[in-house]
Design a protein around this motif. Structure first.
Motif, PDB file in Angstrom:
ATOM      1  N   UNK A 251       0.846  -1.193   0.000  1.00 11.37           N
ATOM      2  CA  UNK A 251       0.000   0.000   0.000  1.00 11.37           C
ATOM      3  C   UNK A 251       0.882   1.244   0.000  1.00 11.37           C
ATOM      4  N   UNK A 252       0.537   2.204  -0.852  1.00 14.84           N
ATOM      5  CA  UNK A 252       1.334   3.421  -0.994  1.00 14.84           C
ATOM      6  C   UNK A 252       0.928   4.417   0.093  1.00 14.84           C
ATOM      7  N   UNK A 253       1.433   4.191   1.318  1.00 19.68           N
ATOM      8  CA  UNK A 253       1.040   5.028   2.454  1.00 19.68           C
ATOM      9  C   UNK A 253       1.553   6.463   2.301  1.00 19.68           C
ATOM     10  N   UNK A 254       2.705   6.630   1.668  1.00 21.80           N
ATOM     11  CA  UNK A 254       3.245   7.983   1.511  1.00 21.80           C
ATOM     12  C   UNK A 254       2.317   8.837   0.651  1.00 21.80           C
ATOM     13  N   UNK A 257      -1.195   9.440   2.668  1.00 21.64           N
ATOM     14  CA  UNK A 257      -1.219  10.418   3.765  1.00 21.64           C
ATOM     15  C   UNK A 257      -0.768  11.800   3.324  1.00 21.64           C
ATOM     16  N   UNK A 258      -0.049  11.892   2.217  1.00 22.61           N
ATOM     17  CA  UNK A 258       0.351  13.218   1.720  1.00 22.61           C
ATOM     18  C   UNK A 258      -0.722  13.823   0.830  1.00 22.61           C
ATOM     19  N   UNK A 259      -1.719  13.059   0.471  1.00 22.70           N
ATOM     20  CA  UNK A 259      -2.759  13.557  -0.420  1.00 22.70           C
ATOM     21  C   UNK A 259      -2.302  13.679  -1.856  1.00 22.70           C
ATOM     22  N   UNK A 260      -1.164  13.069  -2.187  1.00 24.67           N
ATOM     23  CA  UNK A 260      -0.601  13.170  -3.533  1.00 24.67           C
ATOM     24  C   UNK A 260      -0.883  11.896  -4.328  1.00 24.67           C
ATOM     25  N   UNK A 261      -2.128  11.482  -4.324  1.00 17.99           N
ATOM     26  CA  UNK A 261      -2.500  10.276  -5.058  1.00 17.99           C
ATOM     27  C   UNK A 261      -2.593  10.581  -6.543  1.00 17.99           C
ATOM     28  N   UNK A 262      -1.956   9.737  -7.341  1.00 15.45           N
ATOM     29  CA  UNK A 262      -1.959   9.906  -8.789  1.00 15.45           C
ATOM     30  C   UNK A 262      -2.704   8.729  -9.432  1.00 15.45           C
ATOM     31  N   UNK A 263      -3.347   8.979 -10.571  1.00 19.04           N
ATOM     32  CA  UNK A 263      -4.002   7.857 -11.266  1.00 19.04           C
ATOM     33  C   UNK A 263      -2.980   6.769 -11.603  1.00 19.04           C
ATOM     34  N   UNK A 264      -3.415   5.536 -11.472  1.00 18.34           N
ATOM     35  CA  UNK A 264      -2.514   4.413 -11.737  1.00 18.34           C
ATOM     36  C   UNK A 264      -3.127   3.513 -12.792  1.00 18.34           C
ATOM     37  N   UNK A 270       2.534  -2.637 -11.559  1.00 22.02           N
ATOM     38  CA  UNK A 270       3.560  -3.678 -11.690  1.00 22.02           C
ATOM     39  C   UNK A 270       4.954  -3.081 -11.709  1.00 22.02           C
ATOM     40  N   UNK A 271       5.081  -1.892 -12.248  1.00 20.10           N
ATOM     41  CA  UNK A 271       6.396  -1.257 -12.338  1.00 20.10           C
ATOM     42  C   UNK A 271       6.896  -0.813 -10.977  1.00 20.10           C
ATOM     43  N   UNK A 272       6.013  -0.220 -10.161  1.00 14.59           N
ATOM     44  CA  UNK A 272       6.427   0.338  -8.873  1.00 14.59           C
ATOM     45  C   UNK A 272       6.227  -0.612  -7.705  1.00 14.59           C
ATOM     46  N   UNK A 273       5.284  -1.551  -7.818  1.00 13.96           N
ATOM     47  CA  UNK A 273       4.964  -2.417  -6.693  1.00 13.96           C
ATOM     48  C   UNK A 273       4.179  -1.714  -5.615  1.00 13.96           C
ATOM     49  N   UNK A 274       3.639  -0.516  -5.929  1.00 14.43           N
ATOM     50  CA  UNK A 274       2.877   0.277  -4.965  1.00 14.43           C
ATOM     51  C   UNK A 274       1.496   0.588  -5.528  1.00 14.43           C
ATOM     52  N   UNK A 275       0.517   0.657  -4.643  1.00 13.32           N
ATOM     53  CA  UNK A 275      -0.839   0.976  -5.084  1.00 13.32           C
ATOM     54  C   UNK A 275      -1.686   1.341  -3.880  1.00 13.32           C
ATOM     55  N   UNK A 276      -2.799   1.998  -4.141  1.00 14.47           N
ATOM     56  CA  UNK A 276      -3.872   2.126  -3.163  1.00 14.47           C
ATOM     57  C   UNK A 276      -5.000   1.227  -3.649  1.00 14.47           C
ATOM     58  N   UNK A 277      -6.183   1.350  -3.049  1.00 17.35           N
ATOM     59  CA  UNK A 277      -7.235   0.369  -3.320  1.00 17.35           C
ATOM     60  C   UNK A 277      -7.558   0.222  -4.802  1.00 17.35           C
ATOM     61  N   UNK A 278      -7.666   1.347  -5.526  1.00 20.01           N
ATOM     62  CA  UNK A 278      -8.028   1.256  -6.945  1.00 20.01           C
ATOM     63  C   UNK A 278      -6.928   0.603  -7.765  1.00 20.01           C
ATOM     64  N   UNK A 279      -5.665   0.736  -7.342  1.00 22.26           N
ATOM     65  CA  UNK A 279      -4.574   0.067  -8.042  1.00 22.26           C
ATOM     66  C   UNK A 279      -4.622  -1.435  -7.875  1.00 22.26           C
ATOM     67  N   UNK A 280      -4.924  -1.899  -6.654  1.00 19.32           N
ATOM     68  CA  UNK A 280      -5.094  -3.333  -6.420  1.00 19.32           C
ATOM     69  C   UNK A 280      -6.232  -3.880  -7.284  1.00 19.32           C
ATOM     70  N   UNK A 281      -7.373  -3.183  -7.257  1.00 20.91           N
ATOM     71  CA  UNK A 281      -8.559  -3.665  -7.975  1.00 20.91           C
ATOM     72  C   UNK A 281      -8.332  -3.684  -9.483  1.00 20.91           C
ATOM     73  N   UNK A 282      -7.714  -2.632 -10.018  1.00 19.03           N
ATOM     74  CA  UNK A 282      -7.492  -2.569 -11.462  1.00 19.03           C
ATOM     75  C   UNK A 282      -6.530  -3.661 -11.923  1.00 19.03           C
ATOM     76  N   UNK A 283      -5.478  -3.905 -11.152  1.00 20.72           N
ATOM     77  CA  UNK A 283      -4.511  -4.932 -11.541  1.00 20.72           C
ATOM     78  C   UNK A 283      -5.149  -6.317 -11.457  1.00 20.72           C
ATOM     79  N   UNK A 284      -5.969  -6.560 -10.445  1.00 22.58           N
ATOM     80  CA  UNK A 284      -6.621  -7.859 -10.351  1.00 22.58           C
ATOM     81  C   UNK A 284      -7.495  -8.108 -11.575  1.00 22.58           C
TER      82      UNK A 284
END
Length: 546
Positions: A251-254, A257-264, A270-284
């Motif tokens: 989970x991309x906690x940085x 919590x910084x409010x700097x969420x970018x579309x993924x 797969x490139x970064x290994x980081x995601x929030x909920x929508x990144x997990x769902x889209x990759x699945x």
């Protein structure tokens, strides 16, 4: 495809030699009958050539010279004489070598072209980064027929077949595929199809074979084939993807919590290994689609980090959509709701950050229980067995007017217990002294996720002792739950629970006298309480009010 070469036969053209008539003194005439006749010439002895002279006796005594054998032109000389090019006949001339014989079509066998051997990768069957062993160098060519079949796939990197077959639903309980969003009642109740007690060791073990850091390619299609190809079951395919996301995506906690969420996108995750909920769902959904599964990304509200239930009597907040999860068709054609993000770990705050912790309950929990913490923006995506669509108020307050106890991770779904079975259902408990409206006893209870859950076969080992902690200060009591193996319960009078503002907690005794707490009985706990060291893990808690 086999290449075939044909050699045209060479035919010898035989020329017709016309006969040459020698001119002689013969005459011809035509008879009266019209026939043609030839007459012999008149005999003249003077026209004959003279006879050769006779040899004398001296010439007859000359020794004979043996002549060398010679061959007439139609004869085929021996191979040794052709090869040595020796003189024949008189010895003055050497016979030239015959040209190489042109083979005919009957003499030449078709030559098979070498067919390139296809690797297992071209068939999508590679389930490991291990290379296939090479063939022995001394293998006779006659024993290596060329075919269109691929070389055998190494089986060492595949999951155990017995475990794989054990995790598949039994044919007798297979449910016919349906296009309805409501699964049949028996879809998730029989033991053979119950996700709670199903053995997922094969897909879970296989998922661990492909760490993100070791992938030769970050292509979602390639990864999906690697993960899902060994499994014919749609449920197992979905499970191996769910488990792989836990193992490899954080989970991309940085950014959160910084409010700097970018579309993924699946590629960026797969490139970064980081995601929030929508990144997990889209990759699945991307991986599931490449594996031939039907999958949706569902957006809506989730009772996750930072959520607080409405205060009693307070106005309900408006609907907001800030979470994402998935729906996927599994065995039997039923839609199953899963949350890969919550199944991968927990967010504990800006300081504590993210804790990777596998929560299989976010894959196995029923759609009804799943809907207690997930509210979709599209009301068609509840996928409940009864077909109901909850309202916003019912979702926030709970089906019985309360949110239920506060739960802590680690000792519920992981140990085979369902959170929706915890009672009392209200989060706050009244302890008014002498209030006649209160029941004389308060029952605290919870149960396993299904009637056939076995902690040895399906869980991590024997159950812990579960205790109820209530009272305050020096009056705090620890009472073990009674159980019949399916339900755990304790009955307490309201006045004994504590004071307003206090807590009532359920805990697991996970440490006992310097060893693991599994298998300890309630009687043993009571007998040694206060005499040996013990460790506790909190499971749930209620708030006490006047």
């Amino acid at each position: 495809m086999e290449a075939r070469s044909s050699i045209e036969s060479t035919s010898s053209a035989v020329s017709s030699v016309s006969a040459i008539s020698a001119k002689t003194g013969a005459s011809s005439r035509t008879t009266a009958s019209g026939k043609y006749e030839i007459r012999a010439p008149a005999y003249d002895p003077g026209s004959l050539p003279p006879l050769p002279p006779k040899r004398n006796k001296a010439e007859l005594d000359v020794p004979r010279v043996l002549l060398k054998a010679s061959y007439s032109s139609p004869a085929v000389p021996a191979r040794t004489e052709l090869g040595s090019n020796q003189a024949v006949g008189s010895g003055k001339a050497q016979a030239p070598q015959l040209p190489a014989r042109q083979p005919s079509a009957q003499d030449v066998k078709p030559v098979k072209a070498e067919v390139p051997r296809r690797s297992a990768l071209s068939f999508g069957l590679n389930s490991s980064t291990e290379a296939a062993p090479s063939l022995p160098s001394n293998r006779p060519e006659a024993q290596a027929p060329v075919t269109d079949s691929p070389p055998p796939v190494p089986t060492a990197s595949r999951p155990d077949l017995s475990a794989l077959l054990a995790s598949k639903p039994k044919p007798t309980s297979t449910i016919a595929p349906t296009t309805s969003t409501t699964p049949p009642p028996e879809a998730m109740t029989s033991k053979s199809t119950c996700l709670h007690c199903r053995d997922f060791s094969a897909p879970d073990t296989h998922a661990a074979r492909f760490p993100l850091s070791s992938l030769p390619s970050r292509d979602p299609r390639s990864l999906s084939h690697q993960l899902c190809t060994p499994f014919p079951s749609a449920t197992d395919k979905a499970r191996v993807l769910f488990t792989w996301l836990h193992d490899n995506i954080s989970y991309n906690v940085r950014a959160f919590f910084s409010g700097n969420l970018q579309p993924s996108s699946p590629a960026s995750t797969l490139l970064t290994g980081l995601a929030v909920c929508e990144g997990y769902a889209a990759l699945f959904t991307a991986l599931a689609t490449h594996a031939g599964l039907e999958s949706l990304v569902v957006g809506g509200h989730g009772k996750g980090y930072g959520y607080a239930p409405p205060a009693p009597g307070a106005a309900l907040p408006p609907f907001t959509a800030g979470h994402a999860w998935n729906a996927v068709r599994i065995d039997g054609g039923v839609w199953k709701l899963i949350d890969c993000c919550w199944g991968a770990g927990t967010v504990n705050g800006p300081a504590e950050g993210y804790q990777r912790r596998f929560n299989p309950g976010m894959f196995t929990v029923s759609n009804e229980e799943f809907g207690g913490r997930h509210y979709p923006s599209n009301p068609s995506y509840f996928f409940r067995g009864d077909g109901r669509r909850l309202g916003w108020e019912e979702y926030l307050l709970g089906s019985e007017g309360g949110e239920g106890p506060r739960h802590f991770g680690g000792f519920t779904a992981e140990e085979g217990f369902s959170e929706v079975t915890f009672e009392p259902r209200a989060r706050t408990l009244r302890i008014g002294d002498g209030d006649p409206s209160l029941a004389p006893w308060v029952r605290f209870q919870f149960a396993t996720v299904c009637e056939h859950w076995d902690p040895l076969r399906n869980g991590k080992g024997p159950y812990f002792v579960y205790i109820l902690i209530f009272g305050e200060g020096g009056e705090e009591r620890k009472v073990p739950f009674r159980t019949n193996g399916r339900v755990w319960w304790v009955d307490v009078r309201p006045a004994e629970l504590g004071v307003p503002g206090g807590k009532v907690r359920v805990a697991a005794v996970n440490g006992f006298d310097g060893r693991d707490g599994r298998g300890v009985t309630g009687e043993e706990f009571e007998r040694k309480l206060g005499r040996v060291g013990m460790g506790f893990g909190f499971v749930a808690e209620w708030d006490l009010v006047a």
